[in-house]
Design a protein around this motif. Structure first.
Motif, PDB file in Angstrom:
ATOM      1  N   ALA A  32       4.024  17.493 -12.496  1.00 50.73           N
ATOM      2  CA  ALA A  32       3.412  18.807 -12.245  1.00 50.73           C
ATOM      3  C   ALA A  32       3.767  19.785 -13.361  1.00 50.73           C
ATOM      4  CB  ALA A  32       3.869  19.346 -10.886  1.00 50.73           C
ATOM      5  N   TYR A  33       5.025  19.768 -13.794  1.00 49.25           N
ATOM      6  CA  TYR A  33       5.424  20.635 -14.912  1.00 49.25           C
ATOM      7  C   TYR A  33       4.615  20.300 -16.167  1.00 49.25           C
ATOM      8  CZ  TYR A  33       9.577  22.702 -12.675  1.00 49.25           C
ATOM      9  OH  TYR A  33      10.434  23.421 -11.876  1.00 49.25           O
ATOM     10  N   ARG A  34       4.393  19.001 -16.394  1.00 50.01           N
ATOM     11  CA  ARG A  34       3.638  18.589 -17.573  1.00 50.01           C
ATOM     12  C   ARG A  34       2.224  19.156 -17.540  1.00 50.01           C
ATOM     13  NH1 ARG A  34       2.306  12.302 -18.795  1.00 50.01           N
ATOM     14  NH2 ARG A  34       1.097  12.602 -16.901  1.00 50.01           N
ATOM     15  N   HIS A  35       1.636  19.222 -16.357  1.00 51.14           N
ATOM     16  CA  HIS A  35       0.287  19.781 -16.225  1.00 51.14           C
ATOM     17  C   HIS A  35       0.235  21.215 -16.736  1.00 51.14           C
ATOM     18  CE1 HIS A  35      -3.655  20.695 -14.474  1.00 51.14           C
ATOM     19  NE2 HIS A  35      -3.110  21.819 -14.020  1.00 51.14           N
ATOM     20  N   PHE A  36       1.318  21.957 -16.559  1.00 49.85           N
ATOM     21  CA  PHE A  36       1.363  23.355 -17.006  1.00 49.85           C
ATOM     22  C   PHE A  36       1.933  23.502 -18.413  1.00 49.85           C
ATOM     23  CE2 PHE A  36       1.502  23.853 -12.301  1.00 49.85           C
ATOM     24  CZ  PHE A  36       0.356  24.618 -12.155  1.00 49.85           C
ATOM     25  N   GLY A  37       2.172  22.364 -19.092  1.00 49.38           N
ATOM     26  CA  GLY A  37       2.703  22.417 -20.450  1.00 49.38           C
ATOM     27  C   GLY A  37       4.174  22.805 -20.512  1.00 49.38           C
ATOM     28  N   ARG A  38       4.880  22.656 -19.414  1.00 50.08           N
ATOM     29  CA  ARG A  38       6.296  23.035 -19.363  1.00 50.08           C
ATOM     30  C   ARG A  38       7.144  21.793 -19.665  1.00 50.08           C
ATOM     31  NH1 ARG A  38       6.191  26.430 -13.750  1.00 50.08           N
ATOM     32  NH2 ARG A  38       8.475  26.490 -14.064  1.00 50.08           N
ATOM     33  N   THR A  39       7.127  21.412 -20.951  1.00 51.88           N
ATOM     34  CA  THR A  39       7.698  20.135 -21.377  1.00 51.88           C
ATOM     35  C   THR A  39       9.196  20.050 -21.129  1.00 51.88           C
ATOM     36  OG1 THR A  39       5.978  19.965 -23.069  1.00 51.88           O
ATOM     37  CG2 THR A  39       7.892  18.525 -23.305  1.00 51.88           C
ATOM     38  N   ASP A  40       9.937  21.106 -21.425  1.00 49.82           N
ATOM     39  CA  ASP A  40      11.394  21.062 -21.253  1.00 49.82           C
ATOM     40  C   ASP A  40      11.771  20.816 -19.796  1.00 49.82           C
ATOM     41  OD1 ASP A  40      11.768  21.460 -23.938  1.00 49.82           O
ATOM     42  OD2 ASP A  40      12.148  23.624 -23.778  1.00 49.82           O
ATOM     43  N   GLU A  41      11.064  21.491 -18.888  1.00 55.44           N
ATOM     44  CA  GLU A  41      11.359  21.297 -17.469  1.00 55.44           C
ATOM     45  C   GLU A  41      10.937  19.910 -17.008  1.00 55.44           C
ATOM     46  OE1 GLU A  41      10.558  25.693 -15.681  1.00 55.44           O
ATOM     47  OE2 GLU A  41       9.279  24.931 -17.277  1.00 55.44           O
ATOM     48  N   ALA A  42       9.833  19.408 -17.550  1.00 57.54           N
ATOM     49  CA  ALA A  42       9.395  18.052 -17.216  1.00 57.54           C
ATOM     50  C   ALA A  42      10.429  17.035 -17.689  1.00 57.54           C
ATOM     51  CB  ALA A  42       8.040  17.764 -17.841  1.00 57.54           C
ATOM     52  N   MET A  43      10.944  17.237 -18.899  1.00 59.00           N
ATOM     53  CA  MET A  43      11.990  16.350 -19.428  1.00 59.00           C
ATOM     54  C   MET A  43      13.241  16.382 -18.551  1.00 59.00           C
ATOM     55  SD  MET A  43      11.930  14.432 -22.174  1.00 59.00           S
ATOM     56  CE  MET A  43      13.618  14.502 -22.744  1.00 59.00           C
ATOM     57  N   ARG A  44      13.646  17.599 -18.199  1.00 62.71           N
ATOM     58  CA  ARG A  44      14.846  17.754 -17.369  1.00 62.71           C
ATOM     59  C   ARG A  44      14.706  16.992 -16.062  1.00 62.71           C
ATOM     60  NH1 ARG A  44      14.826  23.273 -14.706  1.00 62.71           N
ATOM     61  NH2 ARG A  44      13.428  22.052 -13.386  1.00 62.71           N
ATOM     62  N   ASP A  45      13.533  17.101 -15.445  1.00 67.36           N
ATOM     63  CA  ASP A  45      13.330  16.426 -14.169  1.00 67.36           C
ATOM     64  C   ASP A  45      13.282  14.918 -14.319  1.00 67.36           C
ATOM     65  OD1 ASP A  45      13.464  18.548 -12.483  1.00 67.36           O
ATOM     66  OD2 ASP A  45      11.352  18.616 -11.980  1.00 67.36           O
ATOM     67  N   PHE A  46      12.660  14.431 -15.388  1.00 68.08           N
ATOM     68  CA  PHE A  46      12.575  12.981 -15.554  1.00 68.08           C
ATOM     69  C   PHE A  46      13.959  12.399 -15.798  1.00 68.08           C
ATOM     70  CE2 PHE A  46      11.235   8.838 -16.925  1.00 68.08           C
ATOM     71  CZ  PHE A  46      10.057   8.644 -16.214  1.00 68.08           C
ATOM     72  N   LEU A  47      14.780  13.099 -16.557  1.00 64.47           N
ATOM     73  CA  LEU A  47      16.152  12.635 -16.772  1.00 64.47           C
ATOM     74  C   LEU A  47      16.961  12.706 -15.480  1.00 64.47           C
ATOM     75  CD1 LEU A  47      16.862  14.249 -20.267  1.00 64.47           C
ATOM     76  CD2 LEU A  47      16.375  11.843 -19.762  1.00 64.47           C
ATOM     77  N   ALA A  48      16.674  13.705 -14.647  1.00 60.27           N
ATOM     78  CA  ALA A  48      17.342  13.793 -13.341  1.00 60.27           C
ATOM     79  C   ALA A  48      16.944  12.619 -12.458  1.00 60.27           C
ATOM     80  CB  ALA A  48      16.997  15.113 -12.661  1.00 60.27           C
ATOM     81  N   ALA A  49      15.686  12.196 -12.559  1.00 59.33           N
ATOM     82  CA  ALA A  49      15.224  11.034 -11.796  1.00 59.33           C
ATOM     83  C   ALA A  49      15.974   9.779 -12.233  1.00 59.33           C
ATOM     84  CB  ALA A  49      13.720  10.848 -11.975  1.00 59.33           C
ATOM     85  N   ILE A  50      16.202   9.641 -13.533  1.00 57.46           N
ATOM     86  CA  ILE A  50      16.935   8.479 -14.045  1.00 57.46           C
ATOM     87  C   ILE A  50      18.382   8.516 -13.568  1.00 57.46           C
ATOM     88  CG2 ILE A  50      17.844   7.395 -16.144  1.00 57.46           C
ATOM     89  CD1 ILE A  50      15.256   8.269 -17.558  1.00 57.46           C
TER      90      ILE A  50
END
Length: 390
Positions: free
Chosen positions: A325-343
């Motif tokens: 969802a963050y990626r849809h809004f172009g919020r790359t840093d937050e998208a990265m943070r969440d994906f790393l949190a998922a890992i």
């Protein structure tokens, strides 16, 4: 015939007499029967019993055990463990105490202590249905599913009404795509009277107590759906909704079933009802977020994933979807943070991401990394920027 005049004073006398006939209200007692009805109700009477100087060791051990079971259902795990420890010291030959105590170790992932307590129970009563079930769960926990099925089957042979053993064996069969065998066990489980063993409730993986009958209907419905029997699945999901008095679990599976071929407004309504019933139900918020993503309604999706993560901070799937969802809004840093949190929450996320990263050309090595590396971070960032990377 003279009319009867009911004065306020006369009514008071009648009520007082009725109260005297009824006697004092029954207080909660320190018993497993009460604990299964309402876990919190046994804490005070058990504590009072333990504070009495004239309470014998056998009664004291039982009070610790019952209160420990109550604390466990209330998710007060340290207090539960302390009670089980005290109960085992007073009554070391009671296998049920060791089994209950082992659940704390299993939850804390203290595997050696967990195994030792189950083994102690098995030495005490090797042919007990409850013990055989626990040994099966022990084998299943350590990845030996064949041995798990063997012990679940022995538990059922010892007690055909052992609802937990039937559910456990059905889960293993499902894991191995033995749908007919799993459905047969769930058929038996659903046919058991609701006022029998099922009335004790089913504790899910979040330690929430659920209606055992409804859980069995949901599991069987899911198996019907997985085996291509949508008509029978629909009947089970509808029955779970009705018989479970529209519980959150039943609302979630019904909504997911309706949206299996695309977004559904009815699914959204059902999931909103589920989140209203249980505001802290992470699965309900996550499912609602998925509905919004399918409908490309990303702002409410973000809100739903926020609530799912707040309710379950290690919810890896919610982190992954919020990253999308963050990626849809172009919020790359937050998208990265969440994906790393998922890992971090689930390291298997790395392997799950590899097909998308390879297909998009952002990971060219044949070997998947075992941990987060600078190269993996670069690949994930590139994928988060590229909306076609899925």
């Amino acid at each position: 015939m003279r009319p009867i005049h009911r004065s306020k004073r006369g009514l008071g006398v009648v009520l007082a007499a009725l109260c005297a006939m009824a006697g004092p209200a029954q207080a909660s007692e320190c018993s497993l029967r009460e604990m299964f009805i309402e876990a919190s109700s046994v804490i005070e009477p058990c504590t009072k019993l333990l504070l009495r100087a004239d309470t014998g060791n056998a009664e004291r051990a039982q009070a610790h055990f019952v209160r420990g079971r109550g604390y466990y259902r209330l998710k007060r795990y340290t207090e539960a463990a302390n009670d089980y420890k005290a109960a085992a010291a007073l009554d070391p030959n009671n296998e049920e105490i060791w089994l209950a105590w082992s659940n704390i170790d299993q939850r804390r992932r203290e595997w050696n202590d967990y195994a030792q307590k189950v083994q102690t129970a098995a030495r005490l009563r090797p042919e007990s249905s409850s013990v055989l079930l626990a040994v099966g769960v022990l084998y299943w926990t350590f990845g030996e599913s064949d041995k798990a099925v063997e012990f679940f089957s022995r538990a059922i042979a010892a007690d055909p009404a052992n609802a937990h053993a039937l559910m456990a064996r059905a889960n293993v069969y499902r894991q191995h795509n033995k749908f007919n065998e799993a459905i047969a066990d769930l058929n038996t489980l659903i046919a058991l009277p609701r006022n029998g063993a099922k009335s004790q409730g089913y504790i899910d993986y979040q330690d929430n107590v659920r209606d055992f009958h409804v859980v069995a209907l949901i599991r069987r419905g899911e198996l019907f759906q997985e085996s291509g029997q949508d008509g029978r699945a629909a009947k089970d999901f509808e029955a779970a909704l009705v018989e479970g008095q529209r519980s959150a679990d039943a609302l979630i599976v019904r909504a997911r079933f309706l949206s299996r071929s695309g977004p559904s407004e009815e699914s959204v309504r059902l999931l909103q009802e589920a989140t209203a019933k249980e505001p802290g139900n992470a699965s309900a918020h996550y499912a609602l977020g998925l509905e919004f993503v399918m409908a490309e309604r990303f702002e409410p999706a973000l809100e739903s994933f926020d609530k799912a993560i707040a309710a379950r901070p290690n919810f890896d799937l919610a982190y992954k979807m919020r990253a999308r969802a963050y990626r849809h809004f172009g919020r790359t840093d937050e998208a990265m943070r969440d994906f790393l949190a998922a890992i971090e929450a689930n390291p298997a996320t790395i392997g799950e991401a590899m097909p998308a990263l390879r297909h998009a050309g952002y990971w060219t090595s044949a070997q998947a990394p075992e941990r987060v590396t600078p190269e993996l971070k670069d690949a994930i960032r590139a994928c988060m920027i590229d909306v076609t990377c899925n």
